[in-house]
Design an enzyme around this catalytic site. Structure first.
Site, short mmCIF file in Angstrom:
data_model
loop_
_atom_site.label_atom_id
_atom_site.label_comp_id
_atom_site.label_asym_id
_atom_site.label_seq_id
_atom_site.Cartn_x
_atom_site.Cartn_y
_atom_site.Cartn_z
N GLY A 73 59.26 86.88 4.92
CA GLY A 73 60.36 88.24 5.15
C GLY A 73 59.46 89.08 6.25
O GLY A 73 58.07 88.88 6.78
N ARG B 216 63.51 81.52 7.07
CA ARG B 216 62.83 80.64 6.83
C ARG B 216 63.42 79.40 7.09
O ARG B 216 64.86 79.54 6.34
CB ARG B 216 63.36 81.32 5.10
CG ARG B 216 62.64 82.93 4.56
CD ARG B 216 62.36 83.34 3.00
NE ARG B 216 61.41 83.74 2.95
CZ ARG B 216 61.75 85.65 2.65
NH1 ARG B 216 63.13 85.58 2.77
NH2 ARG B 216 60.62 85.63 2.59
N ASP C 171 53.17 85.28 2.89
CA ASP C 171 51.75 84.29 1.97
C ASP C 171 52.18 82.46 2.18
O ASP C 171 51.81 81.79 2.63
CB ASP C 171 52.10 84.40 0.94
CG ASP C 171 51.10 83.46 -0.43
OD1 ASP C 171 50.38 83.27 -0.66
OD2 ASP C 171 51.90 82.40 -1.01
N THR D 80 53.48 91.50 5.87
CA THR D 80 53.99 91.67 4.60
C THR D 80 54.35 93.26 4.09
O THR D 80 53.46 93.50 3.99
CB THR D 80 53.66 90.22 3.32
OG1 THR D 80 54.22 90.58 2.34
CG2 THR D 80 52.55 90.57 3.05
N ASP E 236 54.23 93.19 0.97
CA ASP E 236 53.69 93.23 -1.03
C ASP E 236 51.96 93.73 -0.50
O ASP E 236 51.72 93.93 -2.01
CB ASP E 236 53.98 92.22 -0.92
CG ASP E 236 55.40 91.53 -0.79
OD1 ASP E 236 56.37 92.89 -1.15
OD2 ASP E 236 55.96 90.66 -0.99
N ASP F 38 50.20 91.20 -0.33
CA ASP F 38 49.56 89.94 -1.89
C ASP F 38 48.61 89.55 -1.18
O ASP F 38 48.57 88.52 -1.99
CB ASP F 38 50.70 89.93 -2.40
CG ASP F 38 51.75 89.26 -0.77
OD1 ASP F 38 51.68 89.36 -0.19
OD2 ASP F 38 53.10 88.42 -1.70
N ARG G 220 56.89 91.92 -4.62
CA ARG G 220 57.42 89.94 -5.80
C ARG G 220 55.78 89.66 -5.96
O ARG G 220 55.00 89.10 -5.80
CB ARG G 220 57.32 88.88 -3.76
CG ARG G 220 57.50 87.69 -3.80
CD ARG G 220 58.09 87.03 -2.55
NE ARG G 220 56.85 86.99 -1.96
CZ ARG G 220 57.63 85.97 -1.22
NH1 ARG G 220 58.34 85.27 -0.62
NH2 ARG G 220 56.34 85.82 -0.54
P1 ADP Z 1 56.67 84.80 3.43
O1 ADP Z 1 55.95 84.43 4.59
O2 ADP Z 1 56.51 86.21 3.43
O3 ADP Z 1 55.61 84.34 2.39
P2 ADP Z 1 58.54 82.37 2.89
O4 ADP Z 1 57.76 82.19 1.42
O5 ADP Z 1 59.64 82.64 2.46
O6 ADP Z 1 58.13 84.12 3.40
O7 ADP Z 1 58.18 81.24 3.33
C1 ADP Z 1 58.20 81.54 5.07
C2 ADP Z 1 58.06 80.08 5.34
O8 ADP Z 1 57.42 79.73 5.44
C3 ADP Z 1 59.01 78.94 5.09
O9 ADP Z 1 60.42 79.34 4.96
C4 ADP Z 1 58.72 77.78 5.01
O10 ADP Z 1 58.99 77.29 6.50
C5 ADP Z 1 57.31 77.81 5.59
N1 ADP Z 1 56.41 77.55 4.66
C6 ADP Z 1 56.17 77.74 3.28
N2 ADP Z 1 55.64 77.26 2.12
C7 ADP Z 1 55.53 76.04 3.49
C8 ADP Z 1 54.70 74.57 2.85
N3 ADP Z 1 54.29 74.58 1.06
N4 ADP Z 1 54.58 73.83 3.16
C9 ADP Z 1 55.06 74.17 4.78
N5 ADP Z 1 55.78 75.24 5.11
C10 ADP Z 1 55.97 76.27 4.08
#
Ligand code: ADP
Length: 325
Positions: A13, A74, A105, A128, A130, A132, A174
């Site tokens: 995000g 993502r 996260d 972020t 959030d 969080d 979130r």
């Molecule tokens: P944020 O970073 O805002 O929490 P996301 O949860 O969508 O956003 O995570 C962003 C990107 O990080 C995902 O699209 C993916 O490429 C990578 N990612 C998230 N979780 C994992 C994981 N368990 N293993 C590998 N890559 C991950």
């Protein structure tokens, strides 16, 4: 091995202040004689090879811009071992020795897995709205989002009081109540309904028991977006059924909370954290998130930042209760 070239990316995000962080990381690296390669669209860019060398001019005039000039995405492929292998190969081809990942996260979870799998130095910045992530008092983008919420609620209050209405305003977060709780305090709202409290009590019932209005003729309740709280629409439905006499309205602030020029606090935080990311790499730190605690930069191991749930300060809840009588 000395780090000669770093890659930088924004992932997940977007949040206001990410550009200020990109600028700080880039300039601080160049100042220290390290080359910078900008990776576009988060981890996706590492897989597709969308990578551009950055000079100081590439980050001119961006400190005030919301969003991220590197784009974000993502990337499902990065969640597979094959995908990460391609990403690693790209890093080798590009001569990138270390990464700075700006994201939430999920992005830092990906960074942790990638760093462990291929033994790459990675430093994360908490980007972020959030707030969080554990181990840091605040995250890049949180302050700006809070200010945006405050401005929006101020405007809704004008119409709420003109019509004697009860407003449920849903904010982002979130599954996390920082924006709702602090947004409620900042805008003088009557209450905040947050997921952290959901398992302990029915916050809506308590609110109703205490009487929405008492001496007031309009009320504003901030609701954190969450499955646990049921969101603003769910709560409004409940109140309408139980108290048909109330003129209940819902407003979902949505994506406007992510946009806008970053606040002074977010620009300063992003600048300090961006510079600290390069310091950390030069000190030989790896797999840490840069955090801020009591105005001091700290290094938080990825595993701690991601796995632990950041607690809500209960004093704030109490303050909100007292001030809304
Ligand atoms: P944020 O970073 O805002 O929490 P996301 O949860 O969508 O956003 O995570 C962003 C990107 O990080 C995902 O699209 C993916 O490429 C990578 N990612 C998230 N979780 C994992 C994981 N368990 N293993 C590998 N890559 C991950």
């Amino acid at each position: 091995m000395a780090i000669k070239c770093i890659g930088i990316l924004t992932s997940g995000g977007d949040a206001p202040g990410m550009n200020a962080a990109i600028r700080a990381v880039t300039r601080s690296a160049i100042y220290n004689g390290i080359q910078v390669k900008a990776i576009y669209r988060g981890y996706k860019g590492l897989i597709t090879g969308e990578i551009v060398p950055f000079k100081t001019q590439n980050v001119s005039n961006i400190i005030q811009q919301g969003g991220t000039i590197l784009k974000t995405a993502r990337c499902k492929e990065f969640q597979t071992q094959e995908g990460r292998q391609i990403a690693y190969n790209t890093m080798q081809e590009e001569g990138i020795d270390a990464l700075v990942v700006i994201g939430g996260d999920g992005s830092l979870t990906g960074a942790r897995i990638f760093a462990e799998e291929f033994n790459i130095p990675i430093v994360g910045l908490p980007g972020t709205i959030d707030n969080d992530l554990f181990g840091t008092d605040t995250t890049i983008g949180y302050d700006t989002a809070l200010n945006t919420i405050m401005d929006a609620v101020d405007k809704i209050r004008d119409t709420a009081s003109s019509h004697d209405r009860l407003f449920f305003i849903e904010v982002m977060g979130r599954e996390c109540g920082f924006l709702a709780l602090n947004g409620a305090i900042a805008s003088g709202a009557e209450a905040a309904i947050i997921p952290e409290m959901q398992t302990e009590e029915d916050q809506l019932a308590e609110l109703i028991q205490n009487g929405f209005r008492k001496s007031k003729n309009s009320s504003i309740v901030l609701v954190a977006e969450s499955e646990l709280t049921g969101g603003a629409i769910g709560l409004a439905e409940r109140v309408k059924k139980e108290f048909p006499q109330y003129d209940v309205r819902v407003s979902i602030l949505g994506h406007l909370q992510r946009g806008g020029s970053p606040s002074a606090n977010d620009r300063i935080l992003a600048s300090r954290m961006g510079a600290a990311a390069i310091d950390a790499l030069l000190e030989g730190q790896r797999n840490v998130m840069i955090g801020i605690q009591n105005d001091q930069i700290v290094y938080v191991p990825f595993t701690r930042a991601i796995k632990n749930e950041k607690p809500i300060n209960r004093e704030l809840l109490n303050t909100l209760r007292i001030l809304s009588i």
